[in-house]
Write a protein that holds these residues in place. Structure first.
Motif, PDB file in Angstrom:
ATOM      1  N   GLN A 507       2.688   0.474  -1.741  1.00 35.29           N
ATOM      2  CA  GLN A 507       3.504   1.683  -1.212  1.00 35.29           C
ATOM      3  C   GLN A 507       4.725   1.161  -1.018  1.00 35.29           C
ATOM      4  O   GLN A 507       5.314   0.139  -1.054  1.00 35.29           O
ATOM      5  CB  GLN A 507       2.850   2.319  -0.129  1.00 35.29           C
ATOM      6  CG  GLN A 507       2.876   1.543   1.014  1.00 35.29           C
ATOM      7  CD  GLN A 507       1.957   2.192   2.476  1.00 35.29           C
ATOM      8  OE1 GLN A 507       0.986   2.743   1.966  1.00 35.29           O
ATOM      9  NE2 GLN A 507       2.783   2.178   3.464  1.00 35.29           N
ATOM     10  N   LYS A 508       5.770   2.388  -0.900  1.00 29.92           N
ATOM     11  CA  LYS A 508       7.029   2.146  -0.843  1.00 29.92           C
ATOM     12  C   LYS A 508       7.357   1.351   0.688  1.00 29.92           C
ATOM     13  O   LYS A 508       6.782   1.904   1.614  1.00 29.92           O
ATOM     14  CB  LYS A 508       7.720   3.320  -0.665  1.00 29.92           C
ATOM     15  CG  LYS A 508       8.777   3.374  -2.019  1.00 29.92           C
ATOM     16  CD  LYS A 508       9.599   4.407  -2.109  1.00 29.92           C
ATOM     17  CE  LYS A 508       9.206   5.632  -2.492  1.00 29.92           C
ATOM     18  NZ  LYS A 508      10.144   6.802  -2.707  1.00 29.92           N
ATOM     19  N   VAL A 522       5.553  -2.605  -0.970  1.00 29.04           N
ATOM     20  CA  VAL A 522       4.503  -3.276  -0.116  1.00 29.04           C
ATOM     21  C   VAL A 522       3.235  -3.331  -0.486  1.00 29.04           C
ATOM     22  O   VAL A 522       2.635  -2.193  -0.690  1.00 29.04           O
ATOM     23  CB  VAL A 522       4.897  -2.865   1.143  1.00 29.04           C
ATOM     24  CG1 VAL A 522       4.116  -3.873   2.242  1.00 29.04           C
ATOM     25  CG2 VAL A 522       6.193  -2.415   1.509  1.00 29.04           C
ATOM     26  N   ALA A 523       2.696  -4.337  -0.732  1.00 32.94           N
ATOM     27  CA  ALA A 523       1.292  -4.712  -1.330  1.00 32.94           C
ATOM     28  C   ALA A 523       0.347  -4.258   0.130  1.00 32.94           C
ATOM     29  O   ALA A 523       0.540  -4.725   1.317  1.00 32.94           O
ATOM     30  CB  ALA A 523       0.848  -6.077  -1.516  1.00 32.94           C
ATOM     31  N   THR A 524      -0.622  -3.510   0.058  1.00 30.64           N
ATOM     32  CA  THR A 524      -1.494  -3.111   0.895  1.00 30.64           C
ATOM     33  C   THR A 524      -2.938  -3.181   0.767  1.00 30.64           C
ATOM     34  O   THR A 524      -3.456  -2.830  -0.347  1.00 30.64           O
ATOM     35  CB  THR A 524      -1.007  -1.661   1.403  1.00 30.64           C
ATOM     36  OG1 THR A 524      -2.278  -0.955   2.029  1.00 30.64           O
ATOM     37  CG2 THR A 524      -0.419  -0.800   0.459  1.00 30.64           C
ATOM     38  N   VAL A 525      -3.800  -3.810   1.597  1.00 25.52           N
ATOM     39  CA  VAL A 525      -4.947  -4.170   1.184  1.00 25.52           C
ATOM     40  C   VAL A 525      -5.998  -3.161   1.716  1.00 25.52           C
ATOM     41  O   VAL A 525      -5.714  -2.581   2.869  1.00 25.52           O
ATOM     42  CB  VAL A 525      -5.454  -5.386   1.865  1.00 25.52           C
ATOM     43  CG1 VAL A 525      -6.995  -5.708   1.896  1.00 25.52           C
ATOM     44  CG2 VAL A 525      -4.663  -6.724   1.370  1.00 25.52           C
TER      45      VAL A 525
ATOM     46  N   SER B 393      -0.959  -3.445   7.466  1.00 25.53           N
ATOM     47  CA  SER B 393      -0.075  -4.257   7.012  1.00 25.53           C
ATOM     48  C   SER B 393       1.212  -3.689   6.292  1.00 25.53           C
ATOM     49  O   SER B 393       2.376  -3.939   6.412  1.00 25.53           O
ATOM     50  CB  SER B 393      -0.722  -5.555   6.251  1.00 25.53           C
ATOM     51  OG  SER B 393      -1.313  -4.906   5.026  1.00 25.53           O
ATOM     52  N   ALA B 394       0.827  -2.724   5.334  1.00 29.28           N
ATOM     53  CA  ALA B 394       1.681  -1.919   4.426  1.00 29.28           C
ATOM     54  C   ALA B 394       2.748  -1.134   5.345  1.00 29.28           C
ATOM     55  O   ALA B 394       3.847  -0.966   5.052  1.00 29.28           O
ATOM     56  CB  ALA B 394       1.195  -1.188   3.542  1.00 29.28           C
ATOM     57  N   ARG B 398       7.325  -0.036   8.323  1.00 29.01           N
ATOM     58  CA  ARG B 398       8.196   1.544   8.768  1.00 29.01           C
ATOM     59  C   ARG B 398       8.148   1.494  10.068  1.00 29.01           C
ATOM     60  O   ARG B 398       8.726   2.323  10.756  1.00 29.01           O
ATOM     61  CB  ARG B 398       6.963   2.411   8.085  1.00 29.01           C
ATOM     62  CG  ARG B 398       7.194   2.637   6.563  1.00 29.01           C
ATOM     63  CD  ARG B 398       5.931   3.571   6.319  1.00 29.01           C
ATOM     64  NE  ARG B 398       6.318   4.106   4.801  1.00 29.01           N
ATOM     65  CZ  ARG B 398       5.396   4.471   3.940  1.00 29.01           C
ATOM     66  NH1 ARG B 398       4.072   4.388   4.321  1.00 29.01           N
ATOM     67  NH2 ARG B 398       5.594   4.696   2.761  1.00 29.01           N
TER      68      ARG B 398
END
Lengths: 1056, 617
Positions: A507-508, A522-525, B393-394, B398
């Motif tokens: 995601q951005k 950004v990599a997100t698990v 984490s993502a 933000r």
């Protein structure tokens, strides 16, 4: 004698027989020749040749050639072939014969498989439909059940899903007859309810399928109430070994992909929904403001911003900024255009007078629709059918099937995947412009990722090992008396393994990459926090043992008598085991031992079932003109208590071949050369008690089942009452009557068949939950309370003809069935128009749609009181009919619908034509009389809308008086529960088409093969339907399912 | 060879014929089930059966939809669950709206039947009495009373069923009993249960003597309330006045004082039997300690275990929905579903730390509404700027700090220009916006704050308080007030306040009653009390006709300040708070007096001609 001992002895004996087979051989003179068709002078393959008075015989090969040994010059050869007049030829001193068979357009010599035997079509008295395996093999469907629709009158097949491994059709014979389970009994090579069913049979192994639609099924009594499907596999034949290799390469795609709104359209609708949240008085101004400025100042001073500003709508439309304003077609992003499928088959058929064999090895590979699909189906199967004439008294038959079905999926099911494609927001990216997968809609479920092995895998492997053997003994000294022993031992093993791993989406983030343009991702698990493994094992053993004695006698060439009696004993036992672990230290090892010890879990269970059946038949005919047959079965089932366990199921069938009467022959018989009237009545049983889609055994027992509850921080076992028992529970009884006639004109150029039926199901097993108050707290058992009638007709008409080398045939068939609940447990008190009694089964109780309030003025002048269902009528709301005319819309105004989701009519049109070496076969199939609920229940800010809804919806600018305002999911009173959302699913489709070319034999011979055929074929090629949004065979209201397949394929058959 | 074949074949044929004679093998058994006879011949199996009756608790109040959303505590975010059918007073007998399995008519009766079976079987002389038979009979009686009391408070007087029906029963139709008969039936069961359970060790999740006393206290308190006093109910509601069978819903006459005395005594019995957590203080604890005490009580740990008289517990080995409170109610910015979000009406009812009422007309309070409030506010609600768990984490880019963002804020972009940042936990969030709160708040009372529990995919192990000690204290306070024993009432009320750091209440008369009612609202928030309290006090026409509301928050950069990644900081931002009513198209709340009770479903009315429907349906 102990049961298991009998099995062992039987198996041992069969084995001994096989060892002895080689011993029986004979010496004699060879005669060869060729058989040609009198129609076109082409060689006739498959003609059977018998030395008269013996069991010695052979068949012609693909070129019409044959070779046979005859005992002496005095021998007479009998040549026979379906559709041709049989011919007897004395051999004399000839050693090379050329025989021309005259076409017999009467096809009534055709032999049809019926319960525990075969009958000539001419003398059949029941309503039996049949189809040859060769017809079914023309379909590229990977699942045999999908090749049945439209082929046989009165046989309704509905395909609900195209998912590899779960793409079977549900088959109904003459519609639905009971509130409970309506599945037909499937008998494969004489063994009822064989594990694995019909779906995964190799179509190349099928000799024929017969469907017993009326009392002719009574000989299968206990489970025959919903009709019986008899599948017969191919067996060997005498002659030179014939080796056929077939390869078929196809490609599948969904028949229908729903049209959905695009990003701009979706954004527009979200703006609409935002406006509809405001008081009605502000709508017009807000609408205007959103379309121009994008913000609206409410009368109370609050400034409200449109969810999507006008310039944003434009950016979605023009696609100039895919990073920020994507326009995603989720189906396109997730599915490939065509998904490959392969079918390979090798078959060896041959034998001599004493031993015949058929062996077949098949392989199937079917890919899912998804790009980088983790979904697929693979199958390996082998079948061996052996027949041996041991001596003049004993014949032995053996059938062995081995099959492995391997299904594999990602860890998210097709429901979740297609849910995310339907819901998928078109203004979210499936992939970012740089190719990385976009964010999820929720739960990590971005369909472009969860369709792959990125989530782990879910495998389901099933192995079938099935054997059946028969020993047929002609009792010495009594001509016509035969005893046949049958045994079948079927083992099924299933292994499931589910390995769930986390996966990564992007995601951005904030800021940009070095180029200053590409946003940072950004990599997100997502998915489970750590890998989890679940394994389950189960195995089932089905054993059937049986004996049949039969006696056939013809007296004075006038009276034909056939008597048969037998019994079967069936047991099924199974057990299963499962285990779960998590806290694997890494995703590297997907084995149970490598999991952690915390929260590990396991379970298991077992079951047993048994049946005992006695059955018989007595038939008599006088010169094949007056036909009579009596069938019976006396069955005991473990489903019922001892006192009511057994049921007797009789059937009577009568026939009269009117065209054999003198008066007929001399008058109408000149054109209509065959005409038969037949009638049948029978009682058949059903012990399949189904509630909630599951078999409910042991309704007569007071038993408690296990569950669990948390006490003192541990999960402790608990017991719950399963039901109050019904100790008087017994068989559900089908009372089926059938009246039919069939005939032909012009030596069979035109043939027809018509049947009317009246089925009345009594003692239907259902719960009395409509009249027993819930305050009793009783969990009710099934009781023999229901009565349902089902009546209708089915027919087929055909024509075959030729113009020179061009031969063709046309056939039309169809079936209509309408059921009605005569009695079930319906509480008094409901208004007449809501009662289900007197209506078809499984219909809905809904408000009657009566248009839409297009404007506020219309609401103001509306005289009806809607208070019971809404306290705030607004423009775009749906109008309901005030059915009872009391001026109020309340639950009393709901009506019971007439239709359900099973078509009342289903039919097919077949066209077959051949010209020289070309042949064409076409099947159109259609259904009518069903309705499907189409829901917008997951549309709104949770997900996308159907384009159909976008285009037709009520809006402030374009008020519709037909279609309602859109809702956020189903948050309006009219969003569900009314007739508007039910759409007709009537359709006609080009179900099957095959165009083939046979290499001329002189070329084939040069290539060293007997026959070579190439073809192209297709399934579900075109559809014309009323539903418009999903495949008309769907059962899903939201389109969140794996769609049915359209398949095109091409193949090659070579016979050596 | 041939001869051998013939012999073998004939032998075989005959052997088949013999095997068919014996059909014992048709007597198969259900291998996964136990026969009724076996259960009632074995005390261990009997115990498993009695424990099974507790499964009627479902997930307690921890389902995705909570009773709070039917009240002025919360609003339910997702459409299409039948919630608005009730809050908009649109229920009818064919479509009641959302009815949880923990209170549904059929479910309650199916558990009552199980209790009846257990009582009948274990009272039978053939039952092999064991050491715990009394206990099991006691638990069965408690459970019969519990499920009956659910029927009583949701539907009014119900058909009392105290024997197991069989299929051969003469009639299945039972008329409703009067409210008084139902109360007496329940109280009798509870008295007997209390006796049978006296001295038995506590097993978490199962009934005890004290649980019986606590449930009795609740039932008698309800019995004494306005809604169930016929004359009062009729005076306050035209619908009830016009109902021919008022005895189904209330005492038609009789002494209210006597009922209040019984209620007071029943509550006192609980207070005498146990102590709860951190009660008995004579002065308020610190604010911080108050927050911790309340969290401990709602998590039932670090002393809070004692608060729970009877709980529905959850453990990770059995992943049940009750362990998913964080997912069901947590913020969308944490990938949760934000189901039952607190409304501003509730927020405004949290007092200031000093015990005064919060007021939007006080400019200081309106400018910083989340400052200096009752400790329980901080332990119960996630509000704009509240410190919460780390985000996924993502999403940490933000919001690296893990603060709740329910407003709209100015931030500066790379070019230095001011741009709008929509809070991550709003319906304009880039994260699962359709799950955002409509109110600007999220519920945290029962959500485990342990950051290792990632609510979107980790289950928590917080029990649901089926019966809580503090409820009995509040019951005692209420009865005491109604009996005019104000000193006694204040004494107990203040103990509840002291442990959360709130100062003592000193009011008298109706002012005291109002303070008490607010205290009950705040202390018992989201515990399935408000739904009933507002009804039995008969303040629903006022309380439940109020529109659900929320907060609109706008943060603008103070002059000269810049900030790239948003964080809550009053030094950098000026915050403006504005209360907003729910859009009527989302939920248009309305009260009609028929909503005092649930309708009996029309199918059940059709099944049982003896039943009389509730008023207004």
């Amino acid at each position: 004698m102990k049961f298991s001992t009998a099995v062992r002895l039987f198996a041992l004996t069969l084995f001994t027989y096989l060892l002895c087979l080689g011993a029986v051989m004979a010496q004699s003179r060879q005669v060869s020749g060729v058989v040609l068709s009198g129609e076109d002078n082409f060689p006739l393959p498959g003609v059977s040749i018998l030395v008269k008075g013996t069991t010695t015989g052979t068949v012609t090969d693909v070129d019409g050639n044959f070779r046979i040994s005859v005992p002496s010059d005095a021998a007479v050869l009998v040549f026979s072939f379906i559709g041709f007049v049989s011919q007897e030829v004395p051999v004399g001193s000839q050693s090379n014969l050329s025989i021309t068979l005259k076409p017999d357009t009467k096809s009534l010599q055709e032999v049809i498989v019926v319960g525990y035997g075969e009958q000539k079509k001419e003398t059949i008295t029941g309503s039996v439909a049949s189809v040859k395996g060769g017809e079914l093999a023309k379909s590229p469907a990977m699942n045999l059940s999908n090749s049945i629709a439209g082929r046989m009158p009165g046989v309704v097949a509905v395909n609900r899903s195209g998912e590899p491994g779960y793409d079977g059709s549900s088959i109904r014979i003459r519609g639905s007859n009971t509130l409970g389970n309506n599945d037909a009994l499937i008998v494969i090579d004489g063994i009822p309810a064989r594990a694995g069913g019909i779906d995964r049979l190799n179509p190349n192994d099928i000799e024929s399928i017969s469907v017993l639609k009326d009392a002719s099924a009574a000989i299968y009594g206990s489970r025959a109430a919903n009709g019986v499907i008899l599948v017969t596999t191919k067996r060997g034949k005498s002659g030179k070994p014939e080796f056929t290799f077939q390869v078929n390469q196809g490609a599948a795609q969904p028949t229908v992909i729903p049209d959905l709104a695009d990003a701009a359209q979706y954004a527009e609708m979200l703006n609409d929904l935002d406006i509809y949240a405001l008081p009605v008085g502000e709508w017009a101004a807000a609408n205007q403001a959103y379309k121009t400025a994008g913000t609206f100042t409410r009368p109370n001073g609050v400034v409200r911003k449109a969810p999507y500003l006008p310039n944003e709508l434009e950016l979605y439309r023009n696609g100039s900024d895919p990073w920020n304003y994507p326009n995603t077609d989720w189906y396109k992003s997730t599915l490939k255009t065509w998904s490959p499928q392969t079918r390979v088959n090798a078959q060896l058929v041959g034998g001599n007078d004493n031993v015949k064999y058929m062996t077949s090895i098949g392989y199937q590979d079917q890919d899912g629709y998804y790009k980088q699909s983790a979904t697929g189906f693979k199958q390996y199967d082998i079948r061996m059918n052996l027949d041996a004439t041991v001596n003049k008294y004993v014949k032995v038959g053996l059938g062995i099937l081995g099959r492995e079905e391997s299904r594999f999926f990602p860890t998210r099911g097709a429901g979740a995947i297609f849910r995310m494609q339907m819901r998928g927001k078109p203004n979210q990216p499936a992939f970012w412009p740089n190719g990385l997968p976009g964010p999820d809609i929720e739960n990590g479920e971005n369909p472009v990722v969860i369709t792959t092995n990125a989530t782990g895998y879910d495998r389901d492997t099933r192995d079938y090992f099935q054997t059946n053997g028969t020993i047929e003994i002609k009792v010495p000294g009594i001509e016509g008396l035969k005893i046949t022993g049958t045994g079948a031992i079927d083992k099924t093993m299933q292994f499931n393994k589910r390995w769930e791993t986390p996966w990564v989406l992007y995601q951005k983030g904030s800021g940009f990459e070095a180029d200053g343009v590409t946003p940072k991702l950004v990599a997100t698990v997502r998915g489970p926090a750590d890998p989890r493994l679940t394994e389950a094992n189960s195995n089932t053993l089905n054993i059937l043992l049986g004996t049949v004695a039969s006696y056939d006698k013809v007296i004075d060439n006038k009276h034909t008598i056939n008597v048969l009696a037998g019994f079967n004993k069936e047991t099924v036992s199974g057990n299963n085991f499962n285990a779960f672990r998590r806290y694997f230290i890494s995703t590297a090892i997907d084995q149970m031992f490598a999991g952690g010890d915390l929260e590990k879990n396991n379970g298991g269970g077992a079951f047993e079932r048994a049946r005992l059946n006695y059955f018989g038949r007595a038939s008599y005919n006088y010169k094949e003109k007056y036909l009579a047959e009596f069938l019976w079965r006396y069955d005991g089932s473990y489903i019922f208590p001892e006192a009511t366990r057994y049921g007797f199921f009789p059937g009577v069938m009568l026939g009269w071949v009117v065209s054999d009467e003198g008066f007929w022959k001399n008058s109408i018989g000149k054109t209509m050369d065959f005409f038969k009237i037949r009638g049948s009545w029978g009682q058949l049983g059903n012990d399949q008690i189904f509630f909630g889609g599951a078999l409910q055994e042991y309704q007569f027992l007071s038993t408690y089942g296990f569950s669990s509850y948390i006490a003192n921080n541990t999960e402790v076992k608990t017991l719950l009452e399963n039901r109050v028992p019904n100790t008087r529970i017994t068989w559900e009884v089908a009372n089926n009557s059938n009246l039919g006639f069939e005939g032909q004109f012009m030596d069979g150029k035109i043939f027809f068949e018509f049947d009317v039926f009246y089925n009345k199901r009594t003692n239907i097993l259902w719960q009395k939950n409509a009249s027993v108050p819930q305050s009793t707290g009783l969990i009710l058992p099934a009781e023999n309370i229901g009565e349902v009638e089902n009546k209708g007709y089915d027919f087929s008409v055909g024509y075959r003809g030729n113009v020179g080398d061009f031969t063709y045939s046309v056939g039309v068939n169809g079936g209509y069935a309408k059921n009605k609940i005569l009695f079930w447990d319906e509480a008094p008190g409901a208004p007449e128009w809501q009662r289900s009694t007197g209506k078809p089964m499984n219909t809905f109780l809904v408000y009657q749609y009566d248009g839409v309030f297009a404007t506020q003025e219309e609401i103001n002048s509306n005289p009806l009181d809607y208070k019971s269902i809404t306290n705030n009528l607004r423009p775009g709301d749906m109008k309901y009919k005030d059915v009872n005319g009391d001026g109020k819309i309340n639950p009393d105004d709901r009506i019971r619908m007439d239709d359900n989701d099973i078509p009342r009519f289903q039919g097919g049109v077949t066209l077959n034509a051949s010209f020289k070496n070309f042949d064409l076969s076409v099947l159109f199939q259609g259904a009518a009389g069903a309705r499907q609920y189409v829901s917008a229940g997951e549309s709104g800010n949770i997900g996308n809308f159907l384009l159909d809804i976008y285009e037709n919806r009520w809006t402030i600018d374009n008020p519709s008086s037909v279609h309602p305002r859109i809702a956020n999911r189903n948050d309006q009173y009219f969003s569900s529960g009314n007739t508007y959302w039910f759409r007709s699913t009537d359709y006609v489709r080009l179900k099957n088409l095959e165009l083939g070319y046979n290499l001329p034999s002189f070329i084939a011979e040069k290539a060293g093969v007997r026959n070579l055929r190439v073809y192209v074929n297709g399934l579900n090629l075109f559809t014309w339907d009323k539903l418009g949004v999903y495949d008309p065979e769907t059962a899903s209201s939201t389109g969140q399912y794996y769609p049915q397949a359209r398949i095109i394929s091409t193949g090659l058959n070579v016979t050596f | 060879m041939k001869r051998l074949n013939k012999i073998v074949a004939l032998l075989l044929a005959t052997s088949f014929a013999f095997t068919a004679c014996n059909d014992d093998f048709l007597n198969t058994r259900p291998l996964g089930q136990v026969s009724e006879n076996a259960v009632w011949a074995d005390p261990a199996l009997a115990e498993a059966f009695v424990v099974g009756i507790y499964q009627g608790f479902g997930n307690g109040g921890f389902d995705e939809q909570m009773l709070a959303s039917l009240t002025d505590e919360a609003i339910f975010t997702h459409p299409g669950r039948g919630i608005t059918t009730i809050t908009e007073a649109r229920s009818n007998s064919a479509d009641i709206g959302w009815v949880n399995g923990t209170l549904a008519w059929n479910q309650m009766y199916s558990r009552i039947r199980a209790a009846n079976v257990a009582i009948a079987k274990m009272s039978d002389t053939n039952f092999p009495k064991g050491a715990n038979t009394d206990r099991l009979i006691g638990e069965a009686k408690f459970l019969r009373a519990y499920y009956s009391h659910q029927l009583l408070r949701y539907y009014g007087g119900f058909p009392i069923i105290d024997k197991p029906y069989t299929l051969d029963s003469e009639t299945f139709k039972a008329p409703r009993n009067t409210f008084e008969e139902c109360v007496n039936f329940i109280v009798k069961d509870l008295d007997e249960a209390a006796t049978l359970l006296t001295g038995k060790s506590r097993i978490n999740g199962r009934a005890t003597q004290i649980a019986s006393l606590a449930l009795k206290s609740r039932v008698l308190l309800y019995a004494a309330s306005d809604l169930h006093d016929g004359p009062t109910a009729k005076a306050k509601s035209a619908d009830l006045a016009g109902y021919a069978k008022i005895e189904y819903l209330a005492y038609p006459s009789g002494s209210r004082a006597e009922r209040w005395q019984k209620a007071q005594a029943a509550a006192k019995a609980v207070l005498d039997a146990t102590t709860g957590n951190k009660m008995g203080l004579s002065a308020p604890v610190s604010h911080a300690e108050g927050i911790q005490n309340y969290i401990n009580n709602s998590m039932a740990r670090s002393g809070g275990e004692a608060e729970i008289i009877l709980g529905r517990y959850f453990i990770n080995l059995k992943n049940e929905n009750g362990g998913r409170q964080g997912l069901f109610n947590g913020p969308n910015g944490y990938n949760n579903w934000a189901g039952n979000t607190p409304v501003q009406l509730l927020i405004d009812d949290y007092e200031m730390m000093d015990g005064t009422k919060f007021s939007w007309s006080n400019p200081d309070q309106a400018a910083a509404p989340y400052k200096n409030r009752d400790a329980r506010f901080y332990a119960s609600v996630l509000y704009d700027g509240a410190q919460w768990k780390p985000r996924s984490s993502a999403n940490q880019v933000r919001d690296p700090l893990g603060q709740i963002q329910t407003g709209t804020y100015e931030v500066t972009n790379a070019a230095g220009a001011k741009v709008t940042h929509f809070g991550l936990d709003t319906r304009n969030s880039p994260i699962e916006d359709w799950n955002g709160s409509y109110t600007g708040y999220y519920f945290r009372k029962f959500v485990d704050a342990n950051p290792a529990i990632v609510d979107q995919n980790t289950w928590q192990q917080v029990p649901w308080p089926v019966l809580r000690y503090t409820e009995a204290v509040l019951n005692y306070v209420e009865a005491s007030i109604e009996l005019g024993q104000e000193e006694e009432a204040r004494k107990w009320l203040n103990q509840i306040r002291f442990r959360v750091g709130q100062p003592a209440v000193t009011e008298t008369g109706d002012a005291l009653r109002q303070r008490y009612r607010n205290e009950r609202r705040i202390e018992m928030a989201y515990e399935e009390q408000r739904y009933h309290d507002v009804r039995r006090w008969m303040i629903a026409p006022q309380a439940f006709s109020r529109q659900a509301n929320g907060i609109s928050i706008r943060g603008t950069l103070k002059p000269g300040k810049t900030l790239g990644v948003y964080k809550y900081d009053p030094e950098i931002f000026d915050y403006v708070y504005k209360v907003i009513d729910m859009d009527p198209g989302k939920e248009n709340r309305k009260w009609l007096d028929k909503m005092y009770y649930l309708p009996i479903h029309r199918d059940e009315m059709n099944r049982n001609s003896e039943l009389v429907q509730n008023p207004g349906f």
